[in-house]
Design an enzyme around this catalytic site. Structure first.
Site, PDB file in Angstrom:
ATOM      1  CE  LYS A 228      33.818 -45.807 -18.808  1.00 53.63           C
ATOM      2  NZ  LYS A 228      34.544 -45.349 -17.614  1.00 53.63           N
TER       3      LYS A 228
ATOM      4  CD  GLU B 259      38.827 -41.031 -15.825  1.00 51.98           C
ATOM      5  OE1 GLU B 259      38.448 -41.342 -16.950  1.00 51.98           O
ATOM      6  OE2 GLU B 259      39.662 -40.153 -15.613  1.00 51.98           O
TER       7      GLU B 259
ATOM      8  N   GLY C 111      25.262 -40.168 -17.646  1.00 56.91           N
ATOM      9  CA  GLY C 111      26.390 -39.249 -17.528  1.00 56.91           C
ATOM     10  C   GLY C 111      26.024 -37.896 -18.109  1.00 56.91           C
ATOM     11  N   GLY C 112      27.037 -37.135 -18.480  1.00 52.03           N
ATOM     12  CA  GLY C 112      26.820 -35.785 -18.972  1.00 52.03           C
ATOM     13  C   GLY C 112      26.302 -35.762 -20.410  1.00 52.03           C
TER      14      GLY C 112
ATOM     15  N   GLY D 171      27.001 -38.016 -23.769  1.00 46.01           N
ATOM     16  CA  GLY D 171      25.824 -38.646 -24.373  1.00 46.01           C
ATOM     17  C   GLY D 171      25.766 -38.419 -25.875  1.00 46.01           C
TER      18      GLY D 171
ATOM     19  CD  GLU E 132      17.735 -42.207 -17.442  1.00 48.68           C
ATOM     20  OE1 GLU E 132      17.527 -41.104 -16.894  1.00 48.68           O
ATOM     21  OE2 GLU E 132      16.833 -42.916 -17.901  1.00 48.68           O
TER      22      GLU E 132
ATOM     23  CB  CYS F 168      21.286 -36.278 -12.541  1.00 49.76           C
ATOM     24  SG  CYS F 168      20.394 -37.627 -11.756  1.00 49.76           S
TER      25      CYS F 168
ATOM     26  CD  GLU G 190      24.175 -31.762 -14.768  1.00 49.79           C
ATOM     27  OE1 GLU G 190      24.941 -32.078 -15.683  1.00 49.79           O
ATOM     28  OE2 GLU G 190      23.390 -32.553 -14.233  1.00 49.79           O
TER      29      GLU G 190
HETATM   30  P1  NDP Z   1      30.527 -38.094 -17.878  1.00 50.82           P
HETATM   31  O1  NDP Z   1      29.638 -37.954 -19.044  1.00 50.82           O
HETATM   32  O2  NDP Z   1      31.805 -37.374 -17.872  1.00 50.82           O
HETATM   33  O3  NDP Z   1      30.905 -39.627 -17.640  1.00 50.82           O
HETATM   34  C1  NDP Z   1      29.929 -40.613 -17.456  1.00 50.82           C
HETATM   35  C2  NDP Z   1      30.535 -41.943 -17.808  1.00 50.82           C
HETATM   36  O4  NDP Z   1      30.823 -41.956 -19.209  1.00 50.82           O
HETATM   37  C3  NDP Z   1      31.850 -42.240 -17.103  1.00 50.82           C
HETATM   38  O5  NDP Z   1      31.928 -43.619 -16.833  1.00 50.82           O
HETATM   39  C4  NDP Z   1      32.858 -41.849 -18.149  1.00 50.82           C
HETATM   40  O6  NDP Z   1      34.088 -42.490 -18.003  1.00 50.82           O
HETATM   41  C5  NDP Z   1      32.170 -42.346 -19.395  1.00 50.82           C
HETATM   42  N1  NDP Z   1      32.667 -41.788 -20.637  1.00 50.82           N
HETATM   43  C6  NDP Z   1      33.287 -40.612 -20.869  1.00 50.82           C
HETATM   44  N2  NDP Z   1      33.566 -40.471 -22.188  1.00 50.82           N
HETATM   45  C7  NDP Z   1      33.115 -41.601 -22.798  1.00 50.82           C
HETATM   46  C8  NDP Z   1      33.109 -42.059 -24.146  1.00 50.82           C
HETATM   47  N3  NDP Z   1      33.614 -41.340 -25.144  1.00 50.82           N
HETATM   48  N4  NDP Z   1      32.569 -43.257 -24.398  1.00 50.82           N
HETATM   49  C9  NDP Z   1      32.042 -44.021 -23.414  1.00 50.82           C
HETATM   50  N5  NDP Z   1      32.030 -43.634 -22.114  1.00 50.82           N
HETATM   51  C10 NDP Z   1      32.540 -42.434 -21.812  1.00 50.82           C
HETATM   52  O7  NDP Z   1      29.652 -37.752 -16.606  1.00 50.82           O
HETATM   53  P2  NDP Z   1      30.126 -37.679 -15.099  1.00 50.82           P
HETATM   54  O8  NDP Z   1      30.774 -38.959 -14.692  1.00 50.82           O
HETATM   55  O9  NDP Z   1      30.865 -36.408 -14.945  1.00 50.82           O
HETATM   56  O10 NDP Z   1      28.728 -37.654 -14.349  1.00 50.82           O
HETATM   57  C11 NDP Z   1      28.025 -36.506 -14.134  1.00 50.82           C
HETATM   58  C12 NDP Z   1      26.902 -36.387 -15.138  1.00 50.82           C
HETATM   59  O11 NDP Z   1      26.033 -37.520 -15.025  1.00 50.82           O
HETATM   60  C13 NDP Z   1      26.047 -35.195 -14.871  1.00 50.82           C
HETATM   61  O12 NDP Z   1      25.748 -34.532 -16.065  1.00 50.82           O
HETATM   62  C14 NDP Z   1      24.792 -35.796 -14.267  1.00 50.82           C
HETATM   63  O13 NDP Z   1      23.664 -34.995 -14.408  1.00 50.82           O
HETATM   64  C15 NDP Z   1      24.685 -37.072 -15.004  1.00 50.82           C
HETATM   65  N6  NDP Z   1      23.829 -38.001 -14.280  1.00 50.82           N
HETATM   66  C16 NDP Z   1      22.571 -38.251 -14.757  1.00 50.82           C
HETATM   67  C17 NDP Z   1      21.703 -39.057 -14.052  1.00 50.82           C
HETATM   68  C18 NDP Z   1      20.316 -39.339 -14.544  1.00 50.82           C
HETATM   69  O14 NDP Z   1      19.654 -40.195 -13.963  1.00 50.82           O
HETATM   70  N7  NDP Z   1      19.817 -38.672 -15.572  1.00 50.82           N
HETATM   71  C19 NDP Z   1      22.102 -39.658 -12.785  1.00 50.82           C
HETATM   72  C20 NDP Z   1      23.443 -39.342 -12.375  1.00 50.82           C
HETATM   73  C21 NDP Z   1      24.264 -38.527 -13.116  1.00 50.82           C
HETATM   74  P3  NDP Z   1      35.274 -41.878 -17.123  1.00 50.82           P
HETATM   75  O15 NDP Z   1      34.704 -40.969 -16.117  1.00 50.82           O
HETATM   76  O16 NDP Z   1      35.838 -43.098 -16.529  1.00 50.82           O
HETATM   77  O17 NDP Z   1      36.191 -41.236 -18.081  1.00 50.82           O
END
Ligand code: NDP
Length: 499
Positions: free
Chosen positions: A182, A185, A235-236, A240, A257, A291, A392
């Site tokens: 996934k 979006e 992600g964030g 997480g 991550e 990140c 962040e």
């Molecule tokens: P988000 O946490 O908002 O989203 C990450 C992913 O999770 C997206 O695909 C999002 O879907 C999905 N998502 C959101 N809510 C849910 C849920 N309830 N259940 C399952 N999936 C969900 O992060 P961002 O996309 O805003 O990315 C930025 C973040 O990612 C930053 O905090 C950054 O530091 C981190 N990051 C970490 C890395 C690492 O290696 N540690 C590398 C790169 C980024 P959708 O957006 O489609 O709603």
């Protein structure tokens, strides 16, 4: 080679080896952040699509051939995917730039990285990790073997869509897992392209499935279910937490991550010009949407004024513009909504008393007004308690704190709930080693910043996550360990001897 039509036109959910429309018929427009234009319209999955994708992956794992396919065959698929990605390098890089806004140069680096990740995991899987254990009994053959963990849900963010998803798909395939991917979006296009190439490589139906939709819509179907064996999420931290909570209900394995707030510590004995350059690049590459961005400068008091002045000159010189323009050195933020969040952080910095040195505004170039651009921004004289220092911002905001002693620098470097990455610049090797060991971060760069290799682990301490991607640990995430004990000369044990 992929064509634009193949990429942008629905159907582009991929379930059980078929390209399908969303069951509910919904679609989503994908916007180029450099100019606000719609570049594609993709299917928008809902819960039923996600349930179908998990069921396809479950069936492919439980009754399909993939987990039982000899590793040499799986490796051949990985190498074929790498070759296809390489052949489509130009197209993939263009898609990534249009979708994320990053410069074409960065997108090429991402595609090349992804190719090497597929090749790395092909070679690592070939090496194998099973081992014989000496029990002391020559009649016993004791083996520890690695098996695929099962059905994996792979969730990736918008800043490195192709790269982050590939860091998951490549080891998951190498391990023999089946999966549902996934993407975010906001930036699904390069993941759709990747899955089209996986399909073209002949990976059997159900092994890789793709749903794109908002996390809020499909998140619980993917992560709050006993049918999934591992959730690998990038992600964030807030998302997480939700995912870890869902996983806990089913004792599902989880790899996280998450974000980072990464210190970059500069000592007076460091080479000045290369330190300025590294801090600048670490903070403003991809407009800070990284990140591991080094957005927290911790600089020795004796040189801070001169260092910040030099940084400000370089920051003002950065050419902000569309990623497809070869003159651009950094692109827009990913969306107008994300820029609004960055602007709110700038307002917080000003209100909190940090001194705005440069930036703090949108560019005034009329040609950039339709995009979500923001200028590289530096705040000096920051305090460790400020929200712009601790949170962040995920934008082009560099905060500056000053120190006088090594102990103070180390304390500031560790003064974060996160722990993803840190940088140290010094000419003193003993000090470098002390900081390398003293900093509680998953990666520590000494006199460099931002580099990684597929063969070395990536991940964070603290709120930066759980588990590691890349390296041997990145494959182990997708494997269960099983101990097999074979007695070749069974005999009466003699424990209960009274009857
Ligand atoms: P988000 O946490 O908002 O989203 C990450 C992913 O999770 C997206 O695909 C999002 O879907 C999905 N998502 C959101 N809510 C849910 C849920 N309830 N259940 C399952 N999936 C969900 O992060 P961002 O996309 O805003 O990315 C930025 C973040 O990612 C930053 O905090 C950054 O530091 C981190 N990051 C970490 C890395 C690492 O290696 N540690 C590398 C790169 C980024 P959708 O957006 O489609 O709603």
């Amino acid at each position: 080679m992929l064509t634009d039509d193949e990429l942008c036109c629905p159907p582009n959910l991929y379930i059980d080896g078929k390209w399908v429309n969303a069951l509910g018929g919904a679609t989503r427009d994908i916007v180029n952040p450099a100019d606000g234009t719609v570049i594609a319209t993709v299917d928008e999955a809902d819960r039923a699509d996600a349930v179908a994708a998990v069921a396809a992956a479950r069936a492919a794992f439980d009754t399909g051939d993939w987990p039982r396919t000899p590793v040499a065959e799986r490796i051949a698929y990985l190498l074929r995917i790498a070759d296809l990605l390489e052949a489509d390098r130009d197209h993939l890089a263009r898609i990534e730039t249009l979708d994320t806004g990053k410069t074409l140069r960065e997108s090429y680096i991402d595609v090349d990285d992804v190719v090497s990740v597929f090749r790395y995991y092909a070679h690592l899987a070939a090496a194998g990790a099973d081992r014989l254990v000496d029990t002391g009994d020559p009649a016993v053959i004791s083996r520890v073997v690695r098996e695929p963990v099962g059905v994996c849900v792979l969730v990736a963010p918008w800043n490195y869509p192709l790269l982050q998803m590939s860091w998951k798909i490549a080891p998951a395939l190498a391990a023999g897992c089946t999966m549902v991917a996934k993407p975010s979006e906001v930036t699904p296009l390069s993941t759709i392209a990747l899955v089209r190439l996986i399909d073209r490589a002949g990976v059997p139906p159900g092994v890789v499935n793709l749903v794109q939709s908002s996390g809020a819509t499909v998140g619980s179907a993917l992560t709050d279910t006993p049918d999934v064996d591992l959730i690998s999420f990038t992600g964030g931290a807030a998302t997480g937490e939700v995912i870890a909570g869902n996983a806990a209900k089913h004792i599902t394995r989880v790899a996280l991550e998450l974000g980072g707030k990464n210190p970059h510590i500069v000592f007076p004995d460091a080479d000045f010009d290369s330190a300025v350059d590294a801090v600048l690049t670490g903070a403003f590459l991809h407009s800070g949407q990284v990140c591991s961005a080094g957005t927290r400068l911790i600089v020795h008091e004796s040189m801070a004024d001169e260092f910040v002045a030099a940084l400000a000159v370089r920051a003002r010189g950065i050419t902000v513009g569309p990623g497809l323009d070869p003159a651009s050195e950094t692109g827009p933020l990913v969306s107008q909504a994300h820029r609004a969040k960055v602007e709110a952080y700038v307002a917080l910095g000003i209100a909190g008393g940090a001194r705005l040195v440069t930036g703090g505004a949108r560019p005034d170039d009329p040609a950039l007004q339709a995009g979500s651009f923001y200028l590289p921004t530096i705040f000096d004289h920051c305090q460790r308690s400020m929200r712009i220092v601790q949170e962040e911002t995920f934008g082009p905001i560099l905060t500056v704190e000053r120190f006088t002693t090594d102990a103070e620098a180390l304390a500031l470097g560790n003064d974060t709930a996160y722990g993803l990455a840190a940088g140290v610049r010094t000419a003193d090797p003993a000090r470098a080693e002390r900081f390398a060991r003293g900093l509680r971060h998953g990666t520590v760069w000494l006199n460099d910043f931002g580099y990684y290799t597929p063969a070395a682990e990536w991940g964070g301490f603290g709120r930066s996550g759980i588990g590691r991607e890349l390296g041997p640990s990145g494959l182990a995430e997708y494997q269960e360990t099983k101990h097999i004990w074979l007695n070749t000369a069974p005999a009466v044990g003699g424990w209960f001897t009274h009857n």
